[in-house]
Design a protein around this motif. Sequence first.
Motif, PDB file in Angstrom:
ATOM      1  N   PRO A 132      38.652 -39.423   0.772  1.00 41.47           N
ATOM      2  CA  PRO A 132      39.396 -39.251   2.027  1.00 41.47           C
ATOM      3  C   PRO A 132      40.240 -37.988   2.057  1.00 41.47           C
ATOM      4  O   PRO A 132      40.936 -37.659   1.093  1.00 41.47           O
ATOM      5  CB  PRO A 132      40.289 -40.503   2.081  1.00 41.47           C
ATOM      6  N   LYS A 134      42.782 -37.529   4.160  1.00 37.90           N
ATOM      7  CA  LYS A 134      44.177 -37.939   4.323  1.00 37.90           C
ATOM      8  C   LYS A 134      44.280 -39.451   4.200  1.00 37.90           C
ATOM      9  O   LYS A 134      43.619 -40.181   4.946  1.00 37.90           O
ATOM     10  CB  LYS A 134      44.716 -37.505   5.683  1.00 37.90           C
ATOM     11  N   GLU A 135      45.116 -39.887   3.285  1.00 40.41           N
ATOM     12  CA  GLU A 135      45.307 -41.331   3.136  1.00 40.41           C
ATOM     13  C   GLU A 135      46.051 -41.927   4.321  1.00 40.41           C
ATOM     14  O   GLU A 135      46.026 -43.135   4.530  1.00 40.41           O
ATOM     15  CB  GLU A 135      46.071 -41.626   1.842  1.00 40.41           C
ATOM     16  N   SER A 136      46.698 -41.073   5.113  1.00 35.90           N
ATOM     17  CA  SER A 136      47.439 -41.562   6.272  1.00 35.90           C
ATOM     18  C   SER A 136      46.558 -41.733   7.497  1.00 35.90           C
ATOM     19  O   SER A 136      46.998 -42.279   8.507  1.00 35.90           O
ATOM     20  CB  SER A 136      48.583 -40.597   6.603  1.00 35.90           C
ATOM     21  N   THR A 138      43.121 -43.383   8.147  1.00 36.58           N
ATOM     22  CA  THR A 138      41.996 -44.136   7.582  1.00 36.58           C
ATOM     23  C   THR A 138      41.394 -45.151   8.548  1.00 36.58           C
ATOM     24  O   THR A 138      40.598 -45.983   8.138  1.00 36.58           O
ATOM     25  CB  THR A 138      42.450 -44.878   6.303  1.00 36.58           C
ATOM     26  N   ARG A 156      40.389 -40.518  -4.465  1.00 36.04           N
ATOM     27  CA  ARG A 156      41.576 -40.740  -3.645  1.00 36.04           C
ATOM     28  C   ARG A 156      41.511 -42.148  -3.070  1.00 36.04           C
ATOM     29  O   ARG A 156      40.532 -42.505  -2.418  1.00 36.04           O
ATOM     30  CB  ARG A 156      41.629 -39.724  -2.516  1.00 36.04           C
ATOM     31  N   SER A 158      43.388 -45.714  -1.134  1.00 35.60           N
ATOM     32  CA  SER A 158      44.195 -46.077   0.029  1.00 35.60           C
ATOM     33  C   SER A 158      44.647 -47.512  -0.159  1.00 35.60           C
ATOM     34  O   SER A 158      43.817 -48.408  -0.345  1.00 35.60           O
ATOM     35  CB  SER A 158      43.394 -45.944   1.329  1.00 35.60           C
ATOM     36  N   GLU A 159      45.953 -47.719  -0.142  1.00 31.72           N
ATOM     37  CA  GLU A 159      46.473 -49.068  -0.337  1.00 31.72           C
ATOM     38  C   GLU A 159      46.246 -49.960   0.871  1.00 31.72           C
ATOM     39  O   GLU A 159      46.429 -51.167   0.799  1.00 31.72           O
ATOM     40  CB  GLU A 159      47.970 -48.986  -0.664  1.00 31.72           C
ATOM     41  N   THR A 160      45.855 -49.372   1.996  1.00 32.71           N
ATOM     42  CA  THR A 160      45.655 -50.161   3.217  1.00 32.71           C
ATOM     43  C   THR A 160      44.210 -50.599   3.416  1.00 32.71           C
ATOM     44  O   THR A 160      43.926 -51.339   4.339  1.00 32.71           O
ATOM     45  CB  THR A 160      46.098 -49.351   4.452  1.00 32.71           C
ATOM     46  N   THR A 165      37.663 -48.635  -5.294  1.00 31.04           N
ATOM     47  CA  THR A 165      38.244 -47.298  -5.425  1.00 31.04           C
ATOM     48  C   THR A 165      38.129 -46.835  -6.877  1.00 31.04           C
ATOM     49  O   THR A 165      38.344 -47.623  -7.794  1.00 31.04           O
ATOM     50  CB  THR A 165      39.730 -47.314  -5.018  1.00 31.04           C
ATOM     51  N   HIS A 209      49.354 -35.807   1.756  1.00 35.48           N
ATOM     52  CA  HIS A 209      48.528 -36.922   2.214  1.00 35.48           C
ATOM     53  C   HIS A 209      47.237 -37.100   1.416  1.00 35.48           C
ATOM     54  O   HIS A 209      46.468 -38.018   1.680  1.00 35.48           O
ATOM     55  CB  HIS A 209      48.191 -36.751   3.702  1.00 35.48           C
ATOM     56  N   GLY A 211      45.837 -38.334  -1.856  1.00 29.71           N
ATOM     57  CA  GLY A 211      46.383 -39.226  -2.869  1.00 29.71           C
ATOM     58  C   GLY A 211      46.403 -38.669  -4.273  1.00 29.71           C
ATOM     59  O   GLY A 211      47.410 -38.791  -4.987  1.00 29.71           O
TER      60      GLY A 211
END
Length: 364
Positions: A132, A134-136, A138, A156, A158-160, A165, A209, A211
Motif C-alpha cells: 500500500p 498509504k496506510e491512511s 485503504t 506495509r 494496515s491495522e484496519t 500481512t 503514511h 508503514g
Amino acid sequence: MDKNAPPNSASTVADVAREAGVSKATAARVLGGYGTVSEKVRVAVMAAAEALDYRPNELARSMTTGRSGTIGVIVGDIENPFFSLAVRGITDVARQAGFTVVLVNSSEDARNEEAALRTLLAKRVDGLIVSPAKESETDHLRDAARSGRPLVLLDRGSETLGVDTVVANDRHAAESITRKLIARGHRHIAYLTACDTPDHHFRTPADIHTGSVRRRIEGFFSTCQEAGMTDVEHNIHVGAVTPERTRAIIMAMIEAPLRPTAIIASDSVIALEVFKLCREFAIRIPDDLSLVSFHDADWTSVTTPPVTVIRQPVYQLGETAARLLVRRMKGDVGPPTRTVLETELVERASVSMPDQSSEPPHRG
C-alpha cells in the motif's frame, strides 16, 4: 476447420470438438481442465488441439471456471531494487503453483493504486498482493477484500484491514543502527526518506503514511530521544522522491551550520545519490560523513568504501506473501496472519567515529 481460413486464423473450441469428434461442451471440459471425461476422449481432444495449434481464450476460460490463473501484484516503484527482488520472490512461488503474475506500478500514489486494483479485479485475477502507498487510504483495499479475492499486504501493513500481512522488523532495525551510530560518538544523525508531507517538513512519525518507513522513523526518533538528543525532528528529511530533489536535500544538509556526521538512507536509491554527491564534492566516507542504507543493493558491496547496510529479507518477503496467497486461493479460511521477518545489520566500511575536531556543536 474451415479449409478456406487463413493459416494464422485462431482455432476455437468448436474446431477442436469437430476435429476430435466430440461435443463442444466435452472439448471445453478437457481444454479447461474441469469436469470428468474418459481417458480416451481426453487423449482425442488434446491430440486435436495440438494438430490445430489451439490456444485457449483465457478470458472465456475464466468466465467458465471462475479462475484466471493469474495473481495481481501492485508495488510502489518497480525501478527500486527492493521491489524488483520482492517481485522475484512472488513470481517464483506463483510459477511453481501454476499462476502468472500481472505486475502494476503505483508510483507510490494511492489513486494510481486504486485504479490498478479496479483493472486487476476486472481482469478477474484470482488473488492480490499489494504494497500500500498509504496506510491512511485503504478503502479500496477493503473493497477488494470484500470482493472475495484473497489479498495479502507486502512490506506495509494496515491495522484496519483483516488480511494477511508480511513485513520486516523495520523498527528494531532502525533502533539497532541508530544505537550503533550513537555508540560510535555520533550526535547529529540525519534520516533521509522519499516519503513526503504536504509542506515537505517532518514533524511527527504520524506524518508518514508508508508503514515500513514510519516504523523505521519511529525507531530512529525514539532511540535518539532516549540518548538525550533534542530537536530530533529537524534531523529527519522527507521528499527525496527524485535524484534532483534528493541532491537538493543533501546539499542543504551538508551546507548547513549544523552538518550531520552520519546519514541513514531509507532505501538504496537514496543512498546511491548520497554516495555520488559525496564523491563529487570530495566528502570522504566515512572520515567526513558516515553512511548507512536500508536494503543490501548490489552496488553497496563494491564501492570504495563498501556501504554498511540493513539487509532486509526482501526475496523472502515476496516469497512468503505469495505462499500465503496461494494457500488462501486453495481454500484456507483461517484467521488473518501477520508475519514479521527479521533484518540483519551488515557492517562494512562506511561508518566510523566522527572527527571530534570538526564536528558541529550539539544542538540543545
